[in-house]
Design a protein around this motif. Sequence first.
Motif, mmCIF file in Angstrom:
data_model
loop_
_atom_site.group_PDB
_atom_site.id
_atom_site.type_symbol
_atom_site.label_atom_id
_atom_site.label_comp_id
_atom_site.label_asym_id
_atom_site.label_seq_id
_atom_site.Cartn_x
_atom_site.Cartn_y
_atom_site.Cartn_z
ATOM 1 N N ALA A 124 -10.944 17.618 -13.221
ATOM 2 C CA ALA A 124 -11.692 18.198 -12.097
ATOM 3 C C ALA A 124 -10.883 18.143 -10.810
ATOM 4 C CB ALA A 124 -13.015 17.469 -11.922
ATOM 5 N N THR A 125 -10.134 17.085 -10.599
ATOM 6 C CA THR A 125 -9.314 16.957 -9.397
ATOM 7 C C THR A 125 -8.175 17.972 -9.395
ATOM 8 O OG1 THR A 125 -9.847 14.621 -9.225
ATOM 9 C CG2 THR A 125 -7.911 15.373 -8.047
ATOM 10 N N GLN A 153 -9.667 21.317 -8.617
ATOM 11 C CA GLN A 153 -10.058 21.396 -7.214
ATOM 12 C C GLN A 153 -8.832 21.592 -6.322
ATOM 13 O OE1 GLN A 153 -11.999 17.870 -5.734
ATOM 14 N NE2 GLN A 153 -13.009 19.010 -4.103
ATOM 15 N N CYS A 154 -7.736 20.944 -6.638
ATOM 16 C CA CYS A 154 -6.503 21.126 -5.860
ATOM 17 C C CYS A 154 -5.949 22.537 -6.020
ATOM 18 C CB CYS A 154 -5.468 20.091 -6.266
ATOM 19 S SG CYS A 154 -5.899 18.428 -5.737
ATOM 20 N N LEU A 178 -7.814 25.143 -6.522
ATOM 21 C CA LEU A 178 -8.732 25.954 -5.722
ATOM 22 C C LEU A 178 -8.374 25.870 -4.243
ATOM 23 C CD1 LEU A 178 -11.378 27.649 -5.525
ATOM 24 C CD2 LEU A 178 -12.539 25.479 -5.145
ATOM 25 N N ILE A 179 -8.099 24.678 -3.753
ATOM 26 C CA ILE A 179 -7.743 24.507 -2.342
ATOM 27 C C ILE A 179 -6.443 25.237 -2.031
ATOM 28 C CG2 ILE A 179 -7.010 22.795 -0.637
ATOM 29 C CD1 ILE A 179 -9.008 20.856 -1.935
ATOM 30 N N TYR A 194 -8.656 17.392 0.754
ATOM 31 C CA TYR A 194 -9.124 16.560 -0.354
ATOM 32 C C TYR A 194 -9.725 15.254 0.167
ATOM 33 C CZ TYR A 194 -9.274 13.954 -4.675
ATOM 34 O OH TYR A 194 -9.699 13.202 -5.727
ATOM 35 N N LEU A 252 -13.150 15.848 1.690
ATOM 36 C CA LEU A 252 -14.199 16.075 0.696
ATOM 37 C C LEU A 252 -14.737 14.772 0.110
ATOM 38 C CD1 LEU A 252 -12.855 19.225 -1.157
ATOM 39 C CD2 LEU A 252 -14.736 19.085 0.469
ATOM 40 N N TYR A 253 -14.032 13.665 0.327
ATOM 41 C CA TYR A 253 -14.529 12.358 -0.122
ATOM 42 C C TYR A 253 -15.481 11.748 0.889
ATOM 43 C CZ TYR A 253 -14.702 7.553 -1.692
ATOM 44 O OH TYR A 253 -15.140 6.334 -2.111
ATOM 45 N N LEU A 312 -18.815 17.905 -5.842
ATOM 46 C CA LEU A 312 -17.500 17.491 -5.342
ATOM 47 C C LEU A 312 -16.999 16.385 -6.263
ATOM 48 C CD1 LEU A 312 -18.290 17.269 -1.540
ATOM 49 C CD2 LEU A 312 -17.037 19.076 -2.714
ATOM 50 N N SER A 313 -15.812 16.568 -6.820
ATOM 51 C CA SER A 313 -15.341 15.629 -7.831
ATOM 52 C C SER A 313 -15.152 14.224 -7.278
ATOM 53 C CB SER A 313 -14.034 16.124 -8.458
ATOM 54 O OG SER A 313 -12.999 16.142 -7.500
ATOM 55 N N SER A 314 -14.763 14.091 -6.034
ATOM 56 C CA SER A 314 -14.562 12.756 -5.479
ATOM 57 C C SER A 314 -15.887 12.030 -5.263
ATOM 58 C CB SER A 314 -13.776 12.846 -4.175
ATOM 59 O OG SER A 314 -14.392 13.743 -3.290
#
Length: 100
Positions: A13-14, A17-18, A20-21, A39, A42-43, A67-69
Amino acid sequence: MVLIGFLVTFAIATIMQCFLISTFFSRANLAAACGGIIYFLLYLPYTLIIVWEDRMTDGSKVFSSLLSSVAFGFGCTYIARFEEQGIGIQWDNIWTNPSP
């Protein structure tokens, strides 16, 4: 096996997400500089969510876990609670709430 599955899912997932960013930037240097900051930002919702966790509904927890974090923070907290109780996370108690 539960813990390995949890960590592998978070890693995948991380990475996604990276990716995607990084699509929001046209230059690699700018993407590398801003990607880490985004990133980290988002935490930050997790620090607020954990304070209000007892007042949140299950639906709002699921929505925030997109959000994965934040999902990783929830997962680590729940795994730690199971370990504190001396039970540990197992396949048969994965859907139970570890809060006292």
